[in-house]
Design a protein around this motif. Sequence first.
Motif, PDB file in Angstrom:
ATOM      1  N   SER A 282      68.450  55.395 -29.586  1.00  0.00           N
ATOM      2  CA  SER A 282      67.183  55.370 -30.337  1.00  0.00           C
ATOM      3  C   SER A 282      66.269  56.556 -30.063  1.00  0.00           C
ATOM      4  O   SER A 282      65.255  56.715 -30.744  1.00  0.00           O
ATOM      5  CB  SER A 282      66.410  54.098 -29.994  1.00  0.00           C
ATOM      6  OG  SER A 282      67.141  52.997 -30.411  1.00  0.00           O
ATOM      7  N   THR A 307      74.466  53.356 -30.617  1.00  0.00           N
ATOM      8  CA  THR A 307      73.969  52.031 -30.235  1.00  0.00           C
ATOM      9  C   THR A 307      73.595  51.292 -31.534  1.00  0.00           C
ATOM     10  O   THR A 307      73.575  51.900 -32.609  1.00  0.00           O
ATOM     11  CB  THR A 307      72.720  52.136 -29.334  1.00  0.00           C
ATOM     12  OG1 THR A 307      71.720  52.863 -30.047  1.00  0.00           O
ATOM     13  CG2 THR A 307      73.033  52.812 -28.015  1.00  0.00           C
ATOM     14  N   GLN A 321      79.653  51.494 -33.791  1.00  0.00           N
ATOM     15  CA  GLN A 321      78.782  50.829 -32.810  1.00  0.00           C
ATOM     16  C   GLN A 321      79.570  50.394 -31.576  1.00  0.00           C
ATOM     17  O   GLN A 321      80.596  49.729 -31.680  1.00  0.00           O
ATOM     18  CB  GLN A 321      78.118  49.611 -33.436  1.00  0.00           C
ATOM     19  CG  GLN A 321      77.182  48.896 -32.461  1.00  0.00           C
ATOM     20  CD  GLN A 321      76.680  47.580 -33.011  1.00  0.00           C
ATOM     21  OE1 GLN A 321      76.394  47.468 -34.197  1.00  0.00           O
ATOM     22  NE2 GLN A 321      76.588  46.592 -32.136  1.00  0.00           N
ATOM     23  N   SER A 325      78.428  43.372 -29.862  1.00  0.00           N
ATOM     24  CA  SER A 325      78.697  43.026 -31.262  1.00  0.00           C
ATOM     25  C   SER A 325      79.335  44.209 -31.988  1.00  0.00           C
ATOM     26  O   SER A 325      79.397  44.241 -33.198  1.00  0.00           O
ATOM     27  CB  SER A 325      77.408  42.586 -31.960  1.00  0.00           C
ATOM     28  OG  SER A 325      76.387  43.525 -31.751  1.00  0.00           O
ATOM     29  N   SER A 340      69.195  53.321 -23.640  1.00  0.00           N
ATOM     30  CA  SER A 340      68.543  52.663 -22.489  1.00  0.00           C
ATOM     31  C   SER A 340      69.537  51.992 -21.550  1.00  0.00           C
ATOM     32  O   SER A 340      69.285  51.873 -20.360  1.00  0.00           O
ATOM     33  CB  SER A 340      67.530  51.631 -22.986  1.00  0.00           C
ATOM     34  OG  SER A 340      68.179  50.673 -23.804  1.00  0.00           O
ATOM     35  N   ASN A 359      68.652  60.605 -20.149  1.00  0.00           N
ATOM     36  CA  ASN A 359      67.526  59.750 -20.524  1.00  0.00           C
ATOM     37  C   ASN A 359      66.264  60.308 -19.882  1.00  0.00           C
ATOM     38  O   ASN A 359      66.289  60.777 -18.742  1.00  0.00           O
ATOM     39  CB  ASN A 359      67.770  58.307 -20.056  1.00  0.00           C
ATOM     40  CG  ASN A 359      66.853  57.332 -20.758  1.00  0.00           C
ATOM     41  OD1 ASN A 359      65.622  57.464 -20.726  1.00  0.00           O
ATOM     42  ND2 ASN A 359      67.441  56.342 -21.418  1.00  0.00           N
TER      43      ASN A 359
HETATM   44  C1  FAD Z   1      73.289  39.302 -29.502  1.00  0.00           C
HETATM   45  C2  FAD Z   1      72.996  40.772 -29.391  1.00  0.00           C
HETATM   46  C3  FAD Z   1      74.041  41.658 -29.513  1.00  0.00           C
HETATM   47  C4  FAD Z   1      73.786  43.030 -29.404  1.00  0.00           C
HETATM   48  N1  FAD Z   1      74.837  43.877 -29.513  1.00  0.00           N
HETATM   49  C5  FAD Z   1      74.612  45.196 -29.328  1.00  0.00           C
HETATM   50  C6  FAD Z   1      75.683  46.122 -29.364  1.00  0.00           C
HETATM   51  O1  FAD Z   1      76.847  45.753 -29.605  1.00  0.00           O
HETATM   52  N2  FAD Z   1      75.413  47.416 -29.155  1.00  0.00           N
HETATM   53  C7  FAD Z   1      74.148  47.893 -28.900  1.00  0.00           C
HETATM   54  O2  FAD Z   1      73.964  49.101 -28.687  1.00  0.00           O
HETATM   55  N3  FAD Z   1      73.105  47.041 -28.882  1.00  0.00           N
HETATM   56  C8  FAD Z   1      73.314  45.712 -29.102  1.00  0.00           C
HETATM   57  N4  FAD Z   1      72.255  44.871 -29.090  1.00  0.00           N
HETATM   58  C9  FAD Z   1      70.892  45.458 -28.994  1.00  0.00           C
HETATM   59  C10 FAD Z   1      70.514  45.792 -27.556  1.00  0.00           C
HETATM   60  O3  FAD Z   1      69.894  44.677 -26.979  1.00  0.00           O
HETATM   61  C11 FAD Z   1      69.528  46.993 -27.480  1.00  0.00           C
HETATM   62  O4  FAD Z   1      68.432  46.716 -28.300  1.00  0.00           O
HETATM   63  C12 FAD Z   1      70.148  48.307 -27.918  1.00  0.00           C
HETATM   64  O5  FAD Z   1      71.362  48.550 -27.237  1.00  0.00           O
HETATM   65  C13 FAD Z   1      69.155  49.440 -27.594  1.00  0.00           C
HETATM   66  O6  FAD Z   1      69.631  50.638 -28.118  1.00  0.00           O
HETATM   67  P1  FAD Z   1      69.116  52.012 -27.562  1.00  0.00           P
HETATM   68  O7  FAD Z   1      69.487  52.146 -26.131  1.00  0.00           O
HETATM   69  O8  FAD Z   1      69.596  53.061 -28.511  1.00  0.00           O
HETATM   70  O9  FAD Z   1      67.532  51.926 -27.772  1.00  0.00           O
HETATM   71  P2  FAD Z   1      66.360  51.675 -26.731  1.00  0.00           P
HETATM   72  O10 FAD Z   1      66.599  50.477 -25.917  1.00  0.00           O
HETATM   73  O11 FAD Z   1      65.105  51.752 -27.521  1.00  0.00           O
HETATM   74  O12 FAD Z   1      66.429  52.923 -25.745  1.00  0.00           O
HETATM   75  C14 FAD Z   1      66.077  54.207 -26.059  1.00  0.00           C
HETATM   76  C15 FAD Z   1      66.134  55.017 -24.774  1.00  0.00           C
HETATM   77  O13 FAD Z   1      65.911  56.366 -25.062  1.00  0.00           O
HETATM   78  C16 FAD Z   1      65.103  56.914 -24.042  1.00  0.00           C
HETATM   79  N5  FAD Z   1      64.396  58.047 -24.649  1.00  0.00           N
HETATM   80  C17 FAD Z   1      63.373  58.029 -25.529  1.00  0.00           C
HETATM   81  N6  FAD Z   1      63.059  59.282 -25.919  1.00  0.00           N
HETATM   82  C18 FAD Z   1      63.899  60.097 -25.253  1.00  0.00           C
HETATM   83  C19 FAD Z   1      64.108  61.498 -25.244  1.00  0.00           C
HETATM   84  N7  FAD Z   1      63.387  62.302 -26.017  1.00  0.00           N
HETATM   85  N8  FAD Z   1      65.062  62.009 -24.458  1.00  0.00           N
HETATM   86  C20 FAD Z   1      65.821  61.213 -23.659  1.00  0.00           C
HETATM   87  N9  FAD Z   1      65.693  59.884 -23.641  1.00  0.00           N
HETATM   88  C21 FAD Z   1      64.746  59.331 -24.431  1.00  0.00           C
HETATM   89  C22 FAD Z   1      64.186  55.813 -23.606  1.00  0.00           C
HETATM   90  O14 FAD Z   1      63.759  56.043 -22.264  1.00  0.00           O
HETATM   91  C23 FAD Z   1      65.087  54.587 -23.749  1.00  0.00           C
HETATM   92  O15 FAD Z   1      65.723  54.311 -22.519  1.00  0.00           O
HETATM   93  C24 FAD Z   1      72.471  43.509 -29.187  1.00  0.00           C
HETATM   94  C25 FAD Z   1      71.417  42.588 -29.045  1.00  0.00           C
HETATM   95  C26 FAD Z   1      71.669  41.247 -29.149  1.00  0.00           C
HETATM   96  C27 FAD Z   1      70.550  40.277 -28.997  1.00  0.00           C
END
Ligand code: FAD
Length: 394
Positions: A282, A307, A321, A325, A340, A359
């Motif tokens: 994200s 993600t 992905q 899931s 994250s 990160n």
């Molecule tokens: C039942 C269920 C199943 C799920 N299945 C999956 C799945 O299969 N796969 C999956 O991915 N998620 C799944 N999720 C969602 C999961 O819970 C998280 O919401 C998701 O993985 C978060 O994605 P992310 O790390 O990209 O985003 P975020 O959690 O928003 O993390 C973003 C990270 O980027 C960092 N960041 C921000 N800006 C910068 C920058 N400029 N440079 C460096 N770092 C930065 C932040 O510090 C943060 O750690 C599921 C959720 C549920 C409830």
Amino acid sequence: MAKILIHDEYVKSPDKLIKLCPFNAIEYMDSKLSINSGCKMCKLCVKQAPEIFEFVEAQIRGIHKEEWKGVAVYMDHVEGNIHPVSFELIGKARALAEKINHPVHAVLMGSHMEHAAEQILKYGVDEVFLYDDVALENFRIEPYAACFEDYILAHKPSIVLVGGTTIGRSLAPRLAARFRTGLTADCTFLDVQENTDLDQIRPAFGGNIMAHIHTPNHRPQFATVRYKIFDAPEMIKTPFGKITKCTLDQSLLKSQIDVLEVHAKEKSESIEDAEVIVVVGSAFKKKEDLNMAFKLADLLDARVASTRPLIEKGWMDAKLQIGLSGRTVRPKLIITCGVSGSVQFVAGMKGADQIMAINIDKEASIFNTAHYAIVGDIYEVLPKLIERIENERA
Ligand SMILES: Cc1cc2nc3c(=O)[nH]c(=O)nc-3n(C[C@H](O)[C@H](O)[C@H](O)COP(=O)(O)OP(=O)(O)OC[C@H]3O[C@@H](n4cnc5c(N)ncnc54)[C@H](O)[C@@H]3O)c2cc1C
Ligand code: SF4
């Protein structure tokens, strides 16, 4: 199964009794109280009106565990090409079987499958049970389930492992229901106790807990496992197992399904097969910014995966992905960019040989899983990384 018994003879005010249930599971019809399928077995009614509602424990069917011997693997295939998850399961079956001194069985159904059966022996199984018949040319649930049932009735395996593929997910529950036994889907860890009870661990409640599941009172114990959770075993030089040909009455090989044509799915290189993966999270502010990750991936001959939030935004294809899931991957190297490290994501990639995470937040939980941590902004780190690789190549 446990149940709630109703002593009708003591019922005086049914309206009051109906209100006892918070799930509207108590009904009154034709002057009779009954409990519908909405019952959650919370036993509130039993506590509040014990003279009327009685909780009856499930009768545990006795099982002679020693009569069930063998760890069986269903050999999943399409037109004779065995799915690699089946070989991975043979490796796990071998490890389990050695602990309890059981044989490893492979169960194969299809048409003209002798060559495939010979191949399977090279992975170190003790016995391949082969159902070879033109009626089994294409997967059709009724005859395949009939063969599997025949094998289980005849050989009584203690444990049955099935790949979490489209076919496996259709076959395993049908068989488990037929034998009135448990099935744990998508296990991420398997072990076995001395008494042959299978330790089945899988994420539950959205990945927030790891459920540890046993099937202590029933056999066989069914588990499905997704591709890339376990390692495939090395092939052995001198196979020691044997092929046992099995036949079934033609009436049992009939199906209501006619396969008219089989269209091969368009081949696309899947992230499960990639040796190097760059994951986008994200932290990317715009879709165009993903080009940084694609450029890095090009340089490393890697695939780009994602993600879940980026799939939800429509920036990446759902097949890319990683996670609970999504897909499970075990590459040699994975580089996560702005991810994250949620439990749901990590569940799909923690088996990678080397994990490098970028990160901005030094407390990010991905660093608990990573072997190499870069604390920094992807908008600074990625261009530098790309430049450095390009310079070194030049
Ligand atoms: C039942 C269920 C199943 C799920 N299945 C999956 C799945 O299969 N796969 C999956 O991915 N998620 C799944 N999720 C969602 C999961 O819970 C998280 O919401 C998701 O993985 C978060 O994605 P992310 O790390 O990209 O985003 P975020 O959690 O928003 O993390 C973003 C990270 O980027 C960092 N960041 C921000 N800006 C910068 C920058 N400029 N440079 C460096 N770092 C930065 C932040 O510090 C943060 O750690 C599921 C959720 C549920 C409830
Ligand atoms: S056990 Fe709970 S859910 Fe079931 S009928 Fe009684 S009150 Fe309702």
